[in-house]
Design an enzyme around this catalytic site. Structure first.
Site, PDB file in Angstrom:
ATOM      1  CG  ASN A 176      -7.990  -1.874  -4.833  1.00 22.64           C
ATOM      2  OD1 ASN A 176      -6.869  -2.944  -4.544  1.00 22.64           O
ATOM      3  ND2 ASN A 176      -8.293  -1.279  -4.109  1.00 22.64           N
TER       4      ASN A 176
ATOM      5  CG  ASP B 153      -2.480   1.323   0.903  1.00 22.15           C
ATOM      6  OD1 ASP B 153      -2.087   1.520  -0.304  1.00 22.15           O
ATOM      7  OD2 ASP B 153      -3.062   1.049   2.192  1.00 22.15           O
TER       8      ASP B 153
HETATM    9  C1  IPE Z   1      -4.773  -2.763  -0.055  1.00 15.38           C
HETATM   10  O1  IPE Z   1      -5.215  -1.307   0.008  1.00 15.38           O
HETATM   11  C2  IPE Z   1      -5.100  -3.468  -1.523  1.00 15.38           C
HETATM   12  C3  IPE Z   1      -3.994  -3.761  -1.344  1.00 15.38           C
HETATM   13  C4  IPE Z   1      -2.797  -3.032  -1.686  1.00 15.38           C
HETATM   14  C5  IPE Z   1      -3.815  -4.340  -2.999  1.00 15.38           C
HETATM   15  P1  IPE Z   1      -6.325  -0.225  -0.249  1.00 15.38           P
HETATM   16  O2  IPE Z   1      -5.640   1.032  -0.412  1.00 15.38           O
HETATM   17  O3  IPE Z   1      -6.940  -0.585  -1.202  1.00 15.38           O
HETATM   18  O4  IPE Z   1      -6.767  -0.142   1.160  1.00 15.38           O
HETATM   19  P2  IPE Z   1      -7.876   1.070   2.281  1.00 15.38           P
HETATM   20  O5  IPE Z   1      -8.769   1.513   1.228  1.00 15.38           O
HETATM   21  O6  IPE Z   1      -6.491   1.765   2.319  1.00 15.38           O
HETATM   22  O7  IPE Z   1      -8.273   0.829   2.947  1.00 15.38           O
HETATM   23  C1  IPE Z   2      -1.829   0.063  -3.036  1.00 13.96           C
HETATM   24  O1  IPE Z   2      -1.680   1.769  -2.740  1.00 13.96           O
HETATM   25  C2  IPE Z   2      -1.660  -0.161  -4.564  1.00 13.96           C
HETATM   26  C3  IPE Z   2      -3.508  -0.730  -4.996  1.00 13.96           C
HETATM   27  C4  IPE Z   2      -4.881  -0.605  -3.439  1.00 13.96           C
HETATM   28  C5  IPE Z   2      -3.966  -1.336  -5.863  1.00 13.96           C
HETATM   29  P1  IPE Z   2      -2.962   2.762  -3.439  1.00 13.96           P
HETATM   30  O2  IPE Z   2      -3.510   2.335  -5.013  1.00 13.96           O
HETATM   31  O3  IPE Z   2      -3.734   2.415  -2.310  1.00 13.96           O
HETATM   32  O4  IPE Z   2      -1.779   3.838  -2.165  1.00 13.96           O
HETATM   33  P2  IPE Z   2      -2.390   4.764  -1.953  1.00 13.96           P
HETATM   34  O5  IPE Z   2      -3.536   4.133  -0.555  1.00 13.96           O
HETATM   35  O6  IPE Z   2      -3.504   5.806  -2.752  1.00 13.96           O
HETATM   36  O7  IPE Z   2      -0.821   5.861  -1.452  1.00 13.96           O
HETATM   37 MG    MG Z   3      -4.162   2.494  -0.327  1.00 17.07          MG
END
Ligand code: IPE
Ligand code: IPE
Ligand code: MG
Length: 238
Positions: free
Chosen positions: A71, A23
């Protein structure tokens, strides 16, 4: 298993199964004034680096959260970008070739684009003979979705109430072939599971780090493993 990293290091216990919630890609890009897609590609590169390091130090299973069932709520453009990255990654013949890493996927494949599904099957087949670490990508994975589908399977198979055990439920999950994660790492300063390995994490150790995933280093992983070594896992015993 015990592994010595440096001359003066005390031998440490390497977790057999490490799981990582990758993340912070979007915030990493934002900090640099770049589109979020740049963060996702930096995150994908980071995955390769950390996976190679895990294999080198003797981790047996590495499961990474790459795309959750939630997602899909993101803008279409971002989702398309992630799918393209995945295509590039799976097509890249240098990925783990000759490194003895077995590539596997967990999650619901049906909603993924057909060409991506074929590429996934190909890369699984190509790494079938690998005897080193299993690198497992959680793609369109959701812990609740996984349990829901397990219940549906159990009912459709007509399994009797008295035969429903924890082992039976485990055997209906995507992770049927893998042990539960010993250590779950979440970078980016968020303190939640976000629907990752809901059933499997019952007795996992958690490690949270402020660093954003694309900035995560092998040193950060070492710190997480050192912290894991200081934990006292009791599994409900004394
Ligand atoms: C969790 O991260 C999913 C992945 C890293 C693939 P998210 O960014 O989707 O989670 P939330 O929305 O902060 O809980
Ligand atoms: C994790 O990074 C990747 C996926 C969830 C696909 P994020 O895209 O959630 O990155 P932040 O949390 O917005 O920084
Ligand atoms: Mg994220």
């Amino acid at each position: 298993m015990f592994f010595k990293t440096k001359e003066n290091d005390v031998p440490r216990n390497i977790p057999g199964h490490i799981a990582i919630i990758m993340d912070g890609n979007g915030r990493w890009a934002k900090k640099r004034g770049l589109p979020r897609s740049f963060g996702h590609s930096a995150g994908a590169k980071k995955f390769k680096e950390i996976a190679r390091y895990c294999n080198k130090i003797g981790v047996k299973y590495l499961t990474v959260y790459a795309f959750s069932t939630e997602n899909w709520k993101r803008p279409k453009e971002e989702i398309d970008g992630i799918m393209n990255l995945l295509r590039d990654y799976l097509k890249d013949s240098t990925n783990f070739k000759g490194e003895n890493i077995k590539l596997r996927f967990i999650g619901d494949r049906a909603p993924l684009p057909e060409d991506v599904r074929i590429l996934m099957e190909n890369s699984e087949r190509e790494s079938d003979d690998a005897t080193g670490m299993t690198a497992c990508l959680a793609l369109n994975y959701g812990g609740r979705d996984e349990i829901t589908k397990a219940v549906q399977k159990i009912i459709s198979e007509g399994i009797n109430e008295q035969d429903i055990t924890e082992e039976l439920i485990s055997s209906k999950l995507y992770t049927v072939d893998y042990p539960d994660p010993d250590l779950i790492i979440r970078p980016s300063g968020e303190y939640r599971l976000s629907n990752f390995l809901t059933w499997q994490s019952a007795y996992s150790e958690f490690y949270f780090d402020k660093v954003l995933w694309p900035d995560f280093t092998t040193k950060d992983l070492d710190r997480a493993i050192d912290e894991f070594n200081r934990r006292n896992r009791r599994f409900g015993g004394v």
